[in-house]
Enzyme design. Structure first.
Site, PDB file in Angstrom:
ATOM      1  N   GLY A  95      32.863  16.202  40.787  1.00  0.00           N
ATOM      2  CA  GLY A  95      31.853  15.488  41.569  1.00  0.00           C
ATOM      3  C   GLY A  95      32.389  14.245  42.241  1.00  0.00           C
ATOM      4  N   SER A  96      32.129  14.086  43.528  1.00  0.00           N
ATOM      5  CA  SER A  96      32.742  12.983  44.254  1.00  0.00           C
ATOM      6  C   SER A  96      32.205  12.944  45.678  1.00  0.00           C
ATOM      7  CB  SER A  96      34.261  13.142  44.257  1.00  0.00           C
ATOM      8  OG  SER A  96      34.598  14.490  44.522  1.00  0.00           O
ATOM      9  N   ARG A  97      32.975  12.276  46.571  1.00  0.00           N
ATOM     10  CA  ARG A  97      32.526  12.099  47.945  1.00  0.00           C
ATOM     11  C   ARG A  97      33.741  11.909  48.854  1.00  0.00           C
ATOM     12  NH1 ARG A  97      28.386   7.234  49.755  1.00  0.00           N
ATOM     13  NH2 ARG A  97      29.329   6.737  51.766  1.00  0.00           N
TER      14      ARG A  97
END
Length: 219
Positions: A187-189
């Site tokens: 999970g990240s961006r």
């Protein structure tokens, strides 16, 4: 579909732990008890979830010097004009893509060109959708200069759970659009900064397919 190299150690360790748990429960409980079967089913599900996180799907890509493709799978959560202070020190259009734990977490080069700038920043681990995650979280900043001399900046940003950013590029490298440049775990961006006159091809909440979806087209 294949599994990414970043997942090999995690998957092996996970498999060993789950096998030991199942053997221990099988040894402690009598034959025919329902708990070992339930634990076995749960273990298979857990291992499958870990494995799907590190999947690397085969994709048909096309390359264009005018188009900027999505560097990751996910959902578009920001499209806005901002002042980028690290490299450009001026206004750019920012496109941000949020990657959930269910997305493929490979990162791809959004354009072809030469790496003009690379920097790793240690930082916080705010949730990836927090407005300050782009400037305060652990992150990398990468700038690729296209064949036409246009600089495109993008950032790998760690989230609350994603504390493992990997990159396979360095300053001076010549890279090809839609080729792998890194990986972010759990999970990240990713933020992309494009010229103000670039034609945006996506909308808020659109789902992106890394190395395939066209985010913008350069003038």
């Amino acid at each position: 579909m294949k599994l990414h190299k970043e997942g090999f150690t995690i998957l092996v360790v996970t498999a060993i732990i789950l096998i030991l748990i199942n053997l221990g429960i099988h040894y402690l409980l009598p034959d025919g008890h329902w708990i070992p079967r339930l634990v076995l089913i749960g273990s298979i599900i857990i291992f499958f979830l870990f494995a799907q996180f590190f999947r690397v799907p085969a994709r048909n890509v096309h390359k264009s010097d005018r188009q900027i493709v999505a560097p990751c799978d996910g959902r578009v959560v920001v499209i806005e004009e901002v002042v980028e202070n690290e490299y450009f020190k001026g206004p750019r259009r920012q496109i941000s893509i949020f990657m959930s734990p269910l997305n493929v977490h490979v990162n791809w080069n959004p354009v072809s060109g030469v790496i003009q700038y690379f920097k790793y920043h240690a930082g916080l681990y705010l949730v990836a959708w927090h407005p300050k995650s782009s400037t305060d979280n652990e992150r990398t900043t990468v700038v690729i200069r296209t064949v036409e001399g246009i600089d495109i900046l993008f950032r790998q940003i760690a989230g609350a759970a994603a504390r493992r950013i990997r990159w396979y590029i360095k300053e001076g490298d010549k890279v090809e659009q839609s080729t792998e440049m890194g990986f972010i775990k759990f999970g990240s961006r990713v933020d992309i900064f494009v010229p103000l006159d670039a034609e945006i091809k996506v909308n808020l909440q659109d789902k992106t397919v890394g190395s395939v979806t066209v985010l913008a087209e350069l003038k």
